[in-house]
Motif scaffolding. Structure first.
Motif, PDB file in Angstrom:
ATOM      1  N   UNK A  89       0.814  -1.207   0.000  1.00  0.00           N
ATOM      2  CA  UNK A  89       0.000   0.000   0.000  1.00  0.00           C
ATOM      3  C   UNK A  89       0.847   1.256   0.000  1.00  0.00           C
ATOM      4  N   UNK A  90       0.352   2.278  -0.672  1.00  0.00           N
ATOM      5  CA  UNK A  90       1.104   3.531  -0.764  1.00  0.00           C
ATOM      6  C   UNK A  90       1.129   4.306   0.549  1.00  0.00           C
ATOM      7  N   UNK A  91       0.190   4.026   1.455  1.00  0.00           N
ATOM      8  CA  UNK A  91       0.102   4.769   2.714  1.00  0.00           C
ATOM      9  C   UNK A  91       0.591   3.952   3.909  1.00  0.00           C
ATOM     10  N   UNK A  92       1.448   2.982   3.647  1.00  0.00           N
ATOM     11  CA  UNK A  92       1.970   2.132   4.715  1.00  0.00           C
ATOM     12  C   UNK A  92       2.949   2.938   5.578  1.00  0.00           C
ATOM     13  N   UNK A 140       4.262   1.634   8.435  1.00  0.00           N
ATOM     14  CA  UNK A 140       5.088   0.674   9.184  1.00  0.00           C
ATOM     15  C   UNK A 140       6.268   0.233   8.332  1.00  0.00           C
ATOM     16  N   UNK A 141       5.978  -0.305   7.172  1.00  0.00           N
ATOM     17  CA  UNK A 141       7.018  -0.648   6.187  1.00  0.00           C
ATOM     18  C   UNK A 141       6.829   0.293   5.004  1.00  0.00           C
ATOM     19  N   UNK A 142       7.727   1.228   4.795  1.00  0.00           N
ATOM     20  CA  UNK A 142       7.539   2.213   3.723  1.00  0.00           C
ATOM     21  C   UNK A 142       7.353   1.562   2.351  1.00  0.00           C
ATOM     22  N   UNK A 143       6.472   2.148   1.567  1.00  0.00           N
ATOM     23  CA  UNK A 143       6.256   1.692   0.195  1.00  0.00           C
ATOM     24  C   UNK A 143       7.573   1.668  -0.581  1.00  0.00           C
ATOM     25  N   UNK A 144       8.439   2.641  -0.289  1.00  0.00           N
ATOM     26  CA  UNK A 144       9.733   2.722  -0.980  1.00  0.00           C
ATOM     27  C   UNK A 144      10.605   1.508  -0.706  1.00  0.00           C
ATOM     28  N   UNK A 145      10.449   0.891   0.464  1.00  0.00           N
ATOM     29  CA  UNK A 145      11.235  -0.298   0.792  1.00  0.00           C
ATOM     30  C   UNK A 145      10.818  -1.465  -0.095  1.00  0.00           C
ATOM     31  N   UNK A 146       9.525  -1.589  -0.346  1.00  0.00           N
ATOM     32  CA  UNK A 146       9.030  -2.636  -1.248  1.00  0.00           C
ATOM     33  C   UNK A 146       9.483  -2.373  -2.682  1.00  0.00           C
ATOM     34  N   UNK A 147       9.522  -1.096  -3.066  1.00  0.00           N
ATOM     35  CA  UNK A 147      10.000  -0.758  -4.411  1.00  0.00           C
ATOM     36  C   UNK A 147      11.465  -1.154  -4.578  1.00  0.00           C
ATOM     37  N   UNK A 148      12.259  -0.940  -3.541  1.00  0.00           N
ATOM     38  CA  UNK A 148      13.666  -1.344  -3.597  1.00  0.00           C
ATOM     39  C   UNK A 148      13.789  -2.864  -3.735  1.00  0.00           C
ATOM     40  N   UNK A 149      12.910  -3.587  -3.039  1.00  0.00           N
ATOM     41  CA  UNK A 149      12.921  -5.051  -3.139  1.00  0.00           C
ATOM     42  C   UNK A 149      12.567  -5.480  -4.558  1.00  0.00           C
ATOM     43  N   UNK A 150      11.567  -4.826  -5.126  1.00  0.00           N
ATOM     44  CA  UNK A 150      11.164  -5.130  -6.502  1.00  0.00           C
ATOM     45  C   UNK A 150      12.324  -4.914  -7.471  1.00  0.00           C
ATOM     46  N   UNK A 151      13.129  -3.903  -7.207  1.00  0.00           N
ATOM     47  CA  UNK A 151      14.227  -3.556  -8.113  1.00  0.00           C
ATOM     48  C   UNK A 151      15.284  -4.645  -8.200  1.00  0.00           C
ATOM     49  N   UNK A 152      15.420  -5.458  -7.143  1.00  0.00           N
ATOM     50  CA  UNK A 152      16.440  -6.519  -7.163  1.00  0.00           C
ATOM     51  C   UNK A 152      15.835  -7.898  -7.405  1.00  0.00           C
ATOM     52  N   UNK A 153      14.518  -7.992  -7.422  1.00  0.00           N
ATOM     53  CA  UNK A 153      13.852  -9.279  -7.652  1.00  0.00           C
ATOM     54  C   UNK A 153      13.996  -9.696  -9.111  1.00  0.00           C
ATOM     55  N   UNK A 169      -1.302  -0.900  -4.100  1.00  0.00           N
ATOM     56  CA  UNK A 169      -2.637  -0.669  -3.548  1.00  0.00           C
ATOM     57  C   UNK A 169      -2.702   0.801  -3.139  1.00  0.00           C
ATOM     58  N   UNK A 170      -3.272   1.625  -3.977  1.00  0.00           N
ATOM     59  CA  UNK A 170      -3.325   3.054  -3.695  1.00  0.00           C
ATOM     60  C   UNK A 170      -4.198   3.328  -2.468  1.00  0.00           C
ATOM     61  N   UNK A 171      -3.613   4.037  -1.497  1.00  0.00           N
ATOM     62  CA  UNK A 171      -4.334   4.346  -0.270  1.00  0.00           C
ATOM     63  C   UNK A 171      -4.263   3.253   0.778  1.00  0.00           C
ATOM     64  N   UNK A 172      -3.671   2.117   0.424  1.00  0.00           N
ATOM     65  CA  UNK A 172      -3.569   1.004   1.362  1.00  0.00           C
ATOM     66  C   UNK A 172      -2.517   1.273   2.426  1.00  0.00           C
ATOM     67  N   UNK A 173      -2.803   0.881   3.645  1.00  0.00           N
ATOM     68  CA  UNK A 173      -1.828   1.011   4.722  1.00  0.00           C
ATOM     69  C   UNK A 173      -1.279  -0.367   5.073  1.00  0.00           C
ATOM     70  N   UNK A 174      -0.819  -0.558   6.298  1.00  0.00           N
ATOM     71  CA  UNK A 174      -0.099  -1.791   6.596  1.00  0.00           C
ATOM     72  C   UNK A 174      -1.007  -2.981   6.887  1.00  0.00           C
ATOM     73  N   UNK A 175      -2.170  -2.734   7.439  1.00  0.00           N
ATOM     74  CA  UNK A 175      -3.006  -3.850   7.906  1.00  0.00           C
ATOM     75  C   UNK A 175      -4.379  -3.929   7.251  1.00  0.00           C
TER      76      UNK A 175
END
Length: 273
Positions: free
Chosen positions: A223-226, A228-241, A251-257
């Protein structure tokens, strides 16, 4: 400015600097010694606690090693399409996570979900390696009962690092990551940018190192509004996957839970399952 005033100013600045250094050391020391309390928020259950769910299940007490007992729930669906090995987040216990994983049983999948050491009824000394060892033990348990091509790994939040590790060491059908991180160190740097977290943290969970060795389809949902775990951290993971294997769902507007409340999440899960 008089010589006396200059000396007074220097003295005040020197004292302020000392105070800041002391605070910096205190915060760093607290992070080091209290990191398990900051990272892990388990709730415990009495050993005789009786679970109650809407779908049939078997309660397990697995023994990966001496002085360790891993409490797990094995949900059974009618004519299952496969089995999901689910690794939950950093808070709560199976009385909560069992309810959450019933979402997948309703989609006609068996589910195995475990409580980590010190969570719920599970016992044993906690360490990062213990998370990985216990997870592999659960995977091996499933291998005795299912074809490996029927095993889906699902990680949520903290559990994404564990699911990534397992997927890198085995050959599951697919890997699903909900609100994943690049690494715990990366998340900690976001929270404590002025501290040497790489040195202070005993728990690293380097998903970025594991995911490069995954050879099955990967779905990332974040989610873009997370907060707890920043959305940017997931983007970094995607970059190396592995690019040819990985699908990233925003998930636009999605938070952590709350991702399960969004149609985008539901549509994606229906598609990959």
């Amino acid at each position: 400015m008089s010589f006396t005033l200059q000396n007074q100013l220097r003295k005040r600045l020197k004292n302020l600097f000392k105070v800041l250094i002391v605070l910096y050391v205190m915060i760093g020391t607290s992070l080091y010694f209290l990191q398990e309390k900051l990272l892990f928020l388990p709730t415990t259950l009495e050993q005789n606690y009786q679970y109650s769910f809407d779908y049939p299940f078997e309660e397990l007490f697995l023994k990966p090693s001496t002085n360790v007992s891993i409490n797990a729930l094995h949900f059974k669906a009618d004519n299952p399409k496969g089995v999901i090995l689910y690794f939950h987040g950093n808070a709560g216990d199976l009385s909560r996570w069992g309810k959450i994983t019933e979402y997948f049983v309703a989609k006609n999948y068996d589910v195995l979900v475990m409580d980590y050491r010190s969570y719920g009824k599970s016992t044993g000394k906690l360490s990062e390696q213990a998370f990985y060892d216990d997870a592999q033990y659960c995977y091996d348990y499933l291998l005795q009962r299912y074809s490996e091509n029927d095993i889906i790994l699902y990680g949520r939040s903290l559990g994404t690092g564990i699911a990534n590790y397992l997927a890198s060491k085995n050959k599951p059908k697919q890997l699903i990551l909900e609100t994943p991180y690049y690494s715990i160190v990366d998340v900690a740097k976001h929270r404590f940018p002025i501290l040497p977290v790489s040195t202070l943290l005993k728990y690293k969970f380097p998903s970025n190192e594991f995911i490069v060795d995954v050879n099955c389809p990967i779905t990332i949902l974040h989610g873009t509004d997370d907060s707890v775990v920043p959305y940017a951290s997931a983007e970094k993971l995607m970059a190396v996957a592995p690019k040819e294997l990985t699908t990233f769902i925003t998930i636009k507007g999605g938070s952590h839970n709350d991702l399960v409340a969004f149609e985008r999440y539901k549509e994606t899960i229906d598609m990959v399952l």
